[in-house]
Design an enzyme around this catalytic site. Structure first.
Site, PDB file in Angstrom:
ATOM      1  N   LYS A 254       0.847  -1.189   0.000  1.00  0.00           N
ATOM      2  CA  LYS A 254       0.000   0.000   0.000  1.00  0.00           C
ATOM      3  C   LYS A 254       0.890   1.249   0.000  1.00  0.00           C
ATOM      4  O   LYS A 254       2.059   1.162   0.395  1.00  0.00           O
ATOM      5  CB  LYS A 254      -0.947  -0.005   1.210  1.00  0.00           C
ATOM      6  CG  LYS A 254      -0.240  -0.019   2.585  1.00  0.00           C
ATOM      7  CD  LYS A 254      -1.245  -0.173   3.711  1.00  0.00           C
ATOM      8  CE  LYS A 254      -0.584  -0.037   5.065  1.00  0.00           C
ATOM      9  NZ  LYS A 254      -1.498  -0.275   6.179  1.00  0.00           N
ATOM     10  N   HIS A 267      -6.417  11.051   5.396  1.00  0.00           N
ATOM     11  CA  HIS A 267      -7.474  10.860   6.393  1.00  0.00           C
ATOM     12  C   HIS A 267      -8.309  12.137   6.555  1.00  0.00           C
ATOM     13  O   HIS A 267      -9.491  12.065   6.909  1.00  0.00           O
ATOM     14  CB  HIS A 267      -6.869  10.480   7.753  1.00  0.00           C
ATOM     15  CG  HIS A 267      -6.243   9.126   7.775  1.00  0.00           C
ATOM     16  ND1 HIS A 267      -4.953   8.902   7.366  1.00  0.00           N
ATOM     17  CD2 HIS A 267      -6.728   7.925   8.174  1.00  0.00           C
ATOM     18  CE1 HIS A 267      -4.665   7.619   7.505  1.00  0.00           C
ATOM     19  NE2 HIS A 267      -5.726   6.998   7.987  1.00  0.00           N
ATOM     20  N   ASP A 340      -8.298   1.674   0.364  1.00  0.00           N
ATOM     21  CA  ASP A 340      -8.040   2.200   1.694  1.00  0.00           C
ATOM     22  C   ASP A 340      -9.411   2.510   2.307  1.00  0.00           C
ATOM     23  O   ASP A 340     -10.442   2.474   1.627  1.00  0.00           O
ATOM     24  CB  ASP A 340      -7.162   3.452   1.611  1.00  0.00           C
ATOM     25  CG  ASP A 340      -6.371   3.694   2.886  1.00  0.00           C
ATOM     26  OD1 ASP A 340      -6.700   3.090   3.932  1.00  0.00           O
ATOM     27  OD2 ASP A 340      -5.420   4.503   2.852  1.00  0.00           O
TER      28      ASP A 340
END
Length: 615
Positions: A254, A267, A340
């Site tokens: 990732k 985020h 994700d």
């Protein structure tokens, strides 16, 4: 809104499908916990037995209902330490009380474990975690098509992204391993993590990070990366994938196509990567190519905009040119592609809950991790398939890959683990011994003016100050354990006040040495300016100062004149013990910087890639 199938419908669906599963796996029912083992004999890396597994998976998919196929796409979180734990979190998210009821309602393809910091509180100790895994697999064996779960976690190593704490073995993070420059150590580190996860019934680790951290201001990757050199990152990603396979757990590279050059956290925002296609080829893609060549099981997408690959401005997770065009077709990756977390702002900020999962599936993703408002997300995908917006063939292709992955992991025959074995395996003494030895080889001595280190013999009083209540306490304890050494702790926080700085400087004047823990990343947007003022005030007292960077090695940019500077890349106990042993000369520092450290205004290089002093 279309809801998941009713219990009676699930029972009817189960009758036919598991008979096929039994014939294909030579097992009439899911293995009983009484006969549990890890299934190691049947475990295979991605690419091994692929054709056979895909053929078996295809036969299974033909017997599945549309509802069961859609369920396989989702990876969900559940609240509680046991399958029958009643939790308000489950009621809030899903309208049911227990983890087992979540599995029964949605028949998801996977679950992801979190510790109490996020809320689900799934991983308190090895026995409890193994029992939870068995309980969830038992629930999956009773629900819908009776397909076993992928039980996943983010256990990267180091002290930034982890879910398991003591007694689990704490391994160095990626940047620390890169400082050690050892593929053998990297492989063994991943193997230990894998063995401990597998013992607890966790069969999918979302690691390693394959991002190349070329931006010192990166707020979300940093020490999670193997560094700034693509070749080094590729080599250690390769070793890490191999290690996870040795540990009998699936691996996941990732965040594709590379999250290393950004100063925005996905985020909380939507990062933009402005690399040209040539730069992507030379910087970002080599570690992913290495992972694919090694047989990585899974690749996780990033919520980042990459105009050179897709000028539309959608995140990579939602981009068909990136997911299908580049990853699937150009790079030839045949394994699972997972998103994700879809509840991150990089995805949810642009795509609402009924759009994000549909767009990700259309782009080519196979599994949808942490889709917000699951009833809405599930219903949206179901309706998209029924309406023809998503062809059934597209859905079937993802479900085939998911089931093939589970068949290669031998999960249909061996979904359960031996709970007592988990207790024996997690934190085993030989794991801890290896972890400390690996960590000892990662400490990097960046500056040592006047050969301050190693310290001369003799009694000494030491002030341990700076960031981190646990960090300063652990450093002080390690100092005080040494003959003739005494230690005083004065923790000053992530953004020390002027009063606290004055207090620490006053205390320093009464000691023979100061060890100051620095972690600018903990200060957020303030970027460690106050910590730098603390270090300067300590230096102004004339007392010798040793700064220990316990996260990013870049912190010395703000106080380049500090007499001695060590980088540990972690504030885990093994790293702090290694730092103190290095200060006193028990260890000769062997680490070398896996990144270049620029000066504060980034107009030049303070310390080059590969720099590292020794005694």
């Amino acid at each position: 809104m279309q809801q998941p199938a009713t219990p009676s419908r699930r029972q009817a669906l189960a009758t036919g499908l598991f008979g096929v599963t039994a014939a294909l796996t030579a097992s009439a029912t899911l293995s009983s916990p009484a006969n549990a083992d890890t299934g190691a004999a049947g475990w295979s890396a991605a690419g091994s037995g692929t054709d056979r597994a895909r053929a078996r998976a295809r036969a299974l998919v033909r017997r599945m209902s549309l509802e069961d196929k859609v369920g396989q796409l989702f990876v969900v979180e559940v609240y509680g330490q046991a399958a029958d734990t009643v939790s308000a979190g489950n009621r809030t998210l899903y309208g049911v009380d227990t983890p087992a009821e979540v599995i029964a309602k949605y028949r998801p393809g996977g679950v992801i474990y979190f510790d109490a910091r996020r809320g689900p509180d799934n991983v308190r100790d090895p026995l409890q975690t193994a029992r939870l895994s068995n309980g969830l697999q038992r629930a999956a064996g009773r629900a819908g098509a009776r397909v076993p779960l992928l039980v996943s976690i983010d256990q990267e190593g180091g002290s930034v992204v982890y879910r398991l704490t003591d007694p689990a073995t704490l391994l160095p993070g990626n940047m620390a391993l890169a400082a050690g420059r050892s593929t053998a150590d990297t492989r063994r580190s991943a193997e230990i993590i894998g063995l401990e996860l597998a013992a607890m019934g966790v069969n999918q680790n979302y690691a390693p990070v394959a991002d190349v951290n070329v931006n010192p201001e990166n707020p979300v990757i940093g020490v999670r990366s193997f560094g700034s050199d693509p070749a080094l990152c590729a080599s250690l990603v390769d070793a890490s994938v191999s290690g996870y396979h040795r540990g009998r757990v699936a691996s996941a590279a990732k965040h594709f196509p590379g999250h290393g050059d950004t100063d925005t956290d996905s985020h909380t925002g939507l990062p933009r990567i402005d690399h040209t296609r040539e730069e992507l080829e030379s910087i970002d893609l080599p570690p992913f190519r290495a992972a694919i060549a090694r047989g990585v099981d899974t690749i996780m997408t990033a919520h980042i905009v990459v105009p050179a690959l897709d000028p539309s401005g959608v995140p990579a997770t939602m981009s068909r040119p990136i997911v299908t065009g580049l990853l699937r077709e150009e790079l030839g990756f045949e394994g699972l592609i997972v998103t994700d977390a879809l509840d991150m702002q990089g995805a949810s900020g642009q795509f609402p809950p009924d759009v994000a999962p549909v767009q990700a599936l259309r782009a080519g993703c196979d599994q949808l991790v942490l889709a917000p408002r699951l009833d809405t997300a599930y219903g949206a995908v179901l309706e998209a398939v029924r309406s023809g917006e998503i062809p059934v063939s597209r859905l079937d292709a993802s479900v085939e890959r998911i089931l093939a992955h589970k068949l290669r992991r031998d999960l249909f025959r061996h979904p359960y683990v031996d709970e007592q074995r988990a207790v024996r395996t997690v934190g085993a003494e030989h794991h801890r011994t290896d972890a400390q030895a690996i960590t000892d080889r990662t400490v990097t001595l960046v500056r040592n003016e006047g050969s301050l280190l190693p310290l001369s013999s003799g009694a000494r009083s030491v002030l341990v100050t700076g960031w981190g209540v646990g960090t300063t306490r652990s450093l002080a304890d390690a100092v005080a354990e040494r003959p003739g050494q005494s230690a005083t702790v004065l923790e000053t926080g992530a953004i020390p006040s002027s009063g606290r700085i004055t207090e620490a400087a006053g205390a320093a004047a009464g000691h023979g040495l100061v060890i100051v823990s620095v972690n600018a990343a903990a200060a957020g947007s303030e970027k460690g300016a106050a910590q730098a003022r603390l270090v300067q005030a300590l230096m102004d007292t004339g007392t010798p100062v040793v700064a220990v960077a316990v996260r990013n090695p870049y912190d010395i940019r703000r106080f380049p004149g500090v007499p001695a500077y060590l980088a540990t890349y972690s504030y885990g106990a093994p790293s702090l013990r290694a730092a103190v042993r290095t200060v006193y000369g028990d260890l000769s520092p062997a680490g070398r910087l896996p990144v270049a450290v620029p000066n504060l205004d980034s107009t030049g290089t303070l310390y080059p890639f590969g720099h590292g002093l020794a005694y």
